[in-house]
Design a protein around this motif. Structure first.
Motif, short mmCIF file in Angstrom:
data_model
loop_
_atom_site.label_atom_id
_atom_site.label_comp_id
_atom_site.label_asym_id
_atom_site.label_seq_id
_atom_site.Cartn_x
_atom_site.Cartn_y
_atom_site.Cartn_z
N GLU A 209 41.86 44.38 43.19
CA GLU A 209 43.32 44.84 43.39
C GLU A 209 42.26 46.43 42.87
O GLU A 209 43.03 47.66 43.64
N PHE A 210 41.78 46.62 42.33
CA PHE A 210 41.14 48.44 43.06
C PHE A 210 40.46 48.35 43.92
O PHE A 210 40.77 49.64 44.78
N LEU A 211 39.63 47.48 44.22
CA LEU A 211 38.78 48.39 45.74
C LEU A 211 40.26 47.73 47.03
O LEU A 211 40.41 49.46 47.66
N ALA A 212 41.29 47.25 46.46
CA ALA A 212 42.43 47.44 47.48
C ALA A 212 43.05 48.76 47.55
O ALA A 212 43.66 48.97 48.25
N VAL A 213 43.26 49.38 46.38
CA VAL A 213 44.29 50.49 46.09
C VAL A 213 43.81 52.08 46.92
O VAL A 213 44.17 52.85 47.33
N LEU A 249 37.48 46.03 29.62
CA LEU A 249 37.89 44.46 29.70
C LEU A 249 37.02 44.01 30.28
O LEU A 249 36.68 42.94 29.55
N ASP A 250 35.81 44.58 31.01
CA ASP A 250 35.17 44.06 31.47
C ASP A 250 33.56 44.00 30.19
O ASP A 250 33.61 44.93 29.79
N PRO A 251 33.26 42.80 30.10
CA PRO A 251 31.65 43.11 29.38
C PRO A 251 30.82 43.24 29.68
O PRO A 251 30.01 43.19 27.98
N GLY A 252 30.08 43.98 30.45
CA GLY A 252 29.10 43.56 30.78
C GLY A 252 28.30 42.99 30.90
O GLY A 252 26.81 42.84 30.52
N ALA A 260 29.65 34.29 41.92
CA ALA A 260 29.17 34.30 43.06
C ALA A 260 29.76 35.18 43.81
O ALA A 260 29.20 36.52 44.47
N GLU A 261 30.67 35.51 44.13
CA GLU A 261 31.92 36.55 43.98
C GLU A 261 32.32 38.03 43.99
O GLU A 261 32.95 38.58 44.13
N TRP A 262 31.67 38.89 42.61
CA TRP A 262 31.66 38.96 41.28
C TRP A 262 32.17 40.62 42.25
O TRP A 262 30.62 40.94 43.47
N SER A 263 32.88 41.13 42.27
CA SER A 263 33.47 42.14 42.83
C SER A 263 33.23 44.00 41.95
O SER A 263 33.65 45.34 42.95
N GLY A 264 32.95 43.25 40.59
CA GLY A 264 32.83 44.03 40.11
C GLY A 264 31.57 45.11 39.74
O GLY A 264 32.20 46.62 40.37
N THR A 265 30.96 45.14 41.22
CA THR A 265 29.52 45.72 41.80
C THR A 265 30.55 47.04 42.79
O THR A 265 30.30 47.82 42.61
N LEU A 270 32.54 52.21 44.04
CA LEU A 270 33.60 53.09 44.53
C LEU A 270 33.75 53.89 43.70
O LEU A 270 34.06 55.29 44.66
N PHE A 271 34.26 53.78 42.66
CA PHE A 271 34.17 54.69 41.26
C PHE A 271 33.38 56.03 41.93
O PHE A 271 33.72 57.08 41.56
N ASP A 272 31.95 55.39 40.99
CA ASP A 272 31.17 56.82 41.39
C ASP A 272 31.52 57.60 42.54
O ASP A 272 30.63 58.60 42.86
N GLU A 273 31.62 57.13 44.04
CA GLU A 273 31.94 57.72 45.24
C GLU A 273 33.43 59.04 44.62
O GLU A 273 32.59 59.82 45.62
#
Length: 292
Positions: A209-213, A249-252, A260-265, A270-273
């Motif tokens: 959702e974060f990526l989509a927004v 919320l992310d335990p890190g 395998a499909e993890w979108s956190g990275t 995107l946030f850094d950019e």
């Protein structure tokens, strides 16, 4: 660069359209009030929140709630009414900055920290505080009184227990996971354990959702479309408000233990950019409001 965390980081994240006004106010204070010793005038705050579509009466009501929660303190400076960040909020900000702007992911071999606690029923408020604070630090629940997090969270956990007067209710352990392989039910699979300790499915959806927004605005900026300082401010505040709630919320845990499909990275990149492109012009807009 600064932001805020803690009490206002505990609510369920989602697209910016569902963000409460008080959460936007906390982000504005966390980013910009520390430039002026923690203080911001009510007039400046109302003008900045108007840029975000929040009306004046709603701003005043939300600020009052933050004051009652102990996050802000009323104070006039040179005859101007305003609010200052409380000492406790200042500490929360300082502790939260690395988590927001320098997100750390554990390695498989760094081990774990366990918090084992027992709080009497007669002190259920302390039990609630303990569970809330452990969640804020990214701990997952192994069982009712046993919570787990990557090993690098140990010092934060020690500090939290001492600060809230909870040290006598809890013991901390450093641990390695020794049960590997075996069983057809996945009981020996550490990745499966991680999925039971944390809701990684829900967190994956939130990252999507974060990526989509927020990805469309990054693509628009990258294409060379001009962005005014005001637009940079409104976009940056919404991006950061969404992001700071996600990282709490992310335990890190180590990437190898995640789906395998993890979108956190991708979300972190995107946030850094967006941070790199928007933080400067957003700050210019705030300065013009404060000095105008």
């Amino acid at each position: 660069m600064n932001t805020v965390s803690g009490k206002e980081a505990e609510s369920e994240p989602g697209p910016s359209g569902r963000v409460q006004p008080r959460q936007l106010i906390v982000t504005v204070y966390g980013l910009y009030a520390r430039d002026t010793e923690g203080w911001m005038s009510v007039a400046s705050l109302i003008q900045l929140l108007a840029d975000l579509g929040v009306e004046g009466p709603t701003v005043r009501s939300s600020v009052s709630r933050l004051k009652r929660a102990g996050l802000l303190e009323a104070e006039s400076v040179s005859g101007a009414a305003g609010y200052r960040i409380s000492p406790e909020t200042e500490r929360i900000l300082r502790d939260g900055d690395p988590r927001i702007f320098a997100t750390r992911r554990a390695t498989v071999d760094e081990g774990w920290v366990l918090v084992v606690f027992s709080v009497p029923e007669s002190e259920r408020a302390k039990r609630h505080t303990l569970r809330t604070q452990l969640t804020r630090l990214g701990f997952g629940s192994v069982s009712a009184g046993v919570w787990i997090a990557p090993g690098h969270v140990h010092d934060e956990a020690e500090d939290m227990l001492a600060r809230h007067g909870l040290r006598s209710y809890a013991d901390l352990f450093r641990a390695d996971y020794l049960s590997v392989g075996g069983g057809t039910d996945g009981s020996g699979d550490l990745a499966a354990k991680v999925r039971s300790w944390w809701d990684t499915v829900r967190l994956q959806q939130l990252y999507i959702e974060f990526l989509a927004v927020h990805r469309p605005v990054a693509e628009r900026i990258a294409s060379g479309s001009p962005v005014t300082d005001r637009e940079a401010f409104t976009t940056y505040i919404r991006v950061l408000t969404d992001w700071r709630r996600l990282v709490y919320l992310d335990p890190g845990v180590a990437r190898e233990l995640l789906p395998a499909e993890w979108s956190g990275t991708e979300a972190s990149e995107l946030f850094d950019e967006l941070h790199a492109r928007l933080a400067g012009p957003a700050h210019r807009h705030v300065e013009r409001i404060r000095t105008g």
